[in-house]
Design a protein around this motif. Structure first.
Motif, short mmCIF file in Angstrom:
data_model
loop_
_atom_site.label_atom_id
_atom_site.label_comp_id
_atom_site.label_asym_id
_atom_site.label_seq_id
_atom_site.Cartn_x
_atom_site.Cartn_y
_atom_site.Cartn_z
N ARG A 141 0.82 -1.20 0.00
CA ARG A 141 0.00 0.00 0.00
C ARG A 141 0.86 1.27 0.00
N LEU A 142 1.96 1.25 0.74
CA LEU A 142 2.85 2.41 0.77
C LEU A 142 3.56 2.62 -0.56
N VAL A 143 3.89 1.53 -1.23
CA VAL A 143 4.48 1.63 -2.58
C VAL A 143 3.44 2.19 -3.55
N GLN A 144 2.19 1.68 -3.47
CA GLN A 144 1.12 2.17 -4.35
C GLN A 144 0.85 3.65 -4.14
N LYS A 145 1.00 4.12 -2.91
CA LYS A 145 0.78 5.53 -2.60
C LYS A 145 1.98 6.39 -2.99
N GLY A 146 3.05 5.75 -3.46
CA GLY A 146 4.23 6.49 -3.87
C GLY A 146 5.09 6.97 -2.72
N LEU A 147 4.95 6.37 -1.54
CA LEU A 147 5.69 6.81 -0.36
C LEU A 147 6.95 5.98 -0.10
N LEU A 148 6.97 4.76 -0.62
CA LEU A 148 8.12 3.86 -0.47
C LEU A 148 8.52 3.30 -1.81
N LEU A 149 9.81 2.99 -1.92
CA LEU A 149 10.34 2.22 -3.05
C LEU A 149 10.77 0.87 -2.51
N ARG A 150 10.51 -0.18 -3.28
CA ARG A 150 10.94 -1.53 -2.90
C ARG A 150 11.77 -2.06 -4.05
N ARG A 151 13.01 -2.43 -3.72
CA ARG A 151 13.94 -2.94 -4.74
C ARG A 151 14.54 -4.25 -4.27
N ALA A 152 14.93 -5.06 -5.24
CA ALA A 152 15.64 -6.29 -4.90
C ALA A 152 16.96 -5.91 -4.23
N SER A 153 17.31 -6.64 -3.22
CA SER A 153 18.56 -6.38 -2.49
C SER A 153 19.76 -6.78 -3.34
N SER A 154 20.80 -5.98 -3.25
CA SER A 154 22.03 -6.33 -3.95
C SER A 154 22.77 -7.45 -3.22
N ARG A 155 22.47 -7.65 -1.94
CA ARG A 155 23.14 -8.68 -1.13
C ARG A 155 22.39 -10.01 -1.12
N ASP A 156 21.05 -9.95 -1.25
CA ASP A 156 20.23 -11.16 -1.19
C ASP A 156 19.07 -10.98 -2.16
N ARG A 157 19.10 -11.72 -3.27
CA ARG A 157 18.10 -11.54 -4.32
C ARG A 157 16.69 -11.84 -3.84
N ARG A 158 16.55 -12.60 -2.75
CA ARG A 158 15.20 -12.90 -2.24
C ARG A 158 14.65 -11.75 -1.40
N ALA A 159 15.52 -10.92 -0.86
CA ALA A 159 15.10 -9.83 0.02
C ALA A 159 14.74 -8.59 -0.80
N ARG A 160 13.89 -7.76 -0.22
CA ARG A 160 13.48 -6.50 -0.83
C ARG A 160 13.90 -5.37 0.09
N GLU A 161 14.72 -4.46 -0.44
CA GLU A 161 15.16 -3.29 0.33
C GLU A 161 14.14 -2.17 0.18
N LEU A 162 13.96 -1.41 1.25
CA LEU A 162 12.97 -0.34 1.26
C LEU A 162 13.64 1.03 1.42
N GLN A 163 13.14 1.98 0.67
CA GLN A 163 13.61 3.37 0.74
C GLN A 163 12.41 4.29 0.70
N LEU A 164 12.49 5.39 1.43
CA LEU A 164 11.46 6.42 1.32
C LEU A 164 11.62 7.14 -0.01
N THR A 165 10.50 7.49 -0.61
CA THR A 165 10.54 8.37 -1.77
C THR A 165 10.56 9.81 -1.26
N GLU A 166 10.78 10.75 -2.16
CA GLU A 166 10.70 12.16 -1.76
C GLU A 166 9.31 12.47 -1.22
N SER A 167 8.30 11.89 -1.85
CA SER A 167 6.92 12.08 -1.37
C SER A 167 6.76 11.50 0.04
#
Length: 157
Positions: free
Chosen positions: A73-99
């Motif tokens: 829901r936070l990704v859909q609202k444009g508040l978070l980014l979820r990316r595949a981890s560079s250390r573990d392809r199964r994990a998803r890293e989270l970052q705040l967007t500017e919004s």
């Protein structure tokens, strides 16, 4: 047998109901659509950029299987980014967007107002004592929860 309305479980449940209602009312008045759990997730990612969803779940004491929906829901609202981890392809890293950063700054007064409302019937000293006792009771019962609070290293809080 004790009156159910005088039992700690009932009082904790009622306080939680009030806390959620107050938080949602403050968010609505501020023009935002965020739940307390979504706020906790955003604030936690802000202080722990790049964490994965499982770590996030532990840091906010939320069920690991349910955190995916919160993040979705936070990704859909444009508040978070979820990316595949560079250390573990199964994990998803989270970052705040500017919004997401702007939203956290904008809702800070509403979040603070909600917290003040929750203890408005108490003196400052009573509010501090309530917080101390809540922390103590929560620490003693953390391991009994289906979603124990954990620190950033994965240790139970």
């Amino acid at each position: 047998m004790k009156d159910p309305h005088e039992m700690p479980g009932h009082l904790a449940r009622r306080f939680q109901q009030i806390a959620v209602a107050v938080f949602l009312a403050e968010m609505e008045a501020a023009g935002y659509d965020l739940t307390p759990v979504q706020y906790a997730a955003l604030a936690t990612v802000r202080t722990n950029p790049g964490i994965d969803q499982i770590t996030l779940a532990g840091l906010i004491a939320y069920d690991r299987t349910t955190i995916t929906g919160v993040v979705d829901r936070l990704v859909q609202k444009g508040l978070l980014l979820r990316r595949a981890s560079s250390r573990d392809r199964r994990a998803r890293e989270l970052q705040l967007t500017e919004s997401g950063r702007k939203t956290l700054r904008a809702i800070a007064p509403a979040v603070e107002a909600a917290q003040r409302t929750l203890v408005r019937g108490l003196t400052g000293k009573e509010a501090a004592e309530l917080m101390r006792l809540l922390r103590k009771a929560i620490a003693a019962g953390n391991e009994l929860s289906r979603a124990p609070l954990r620190d950033a290293a994965g240790e139970r809080g």
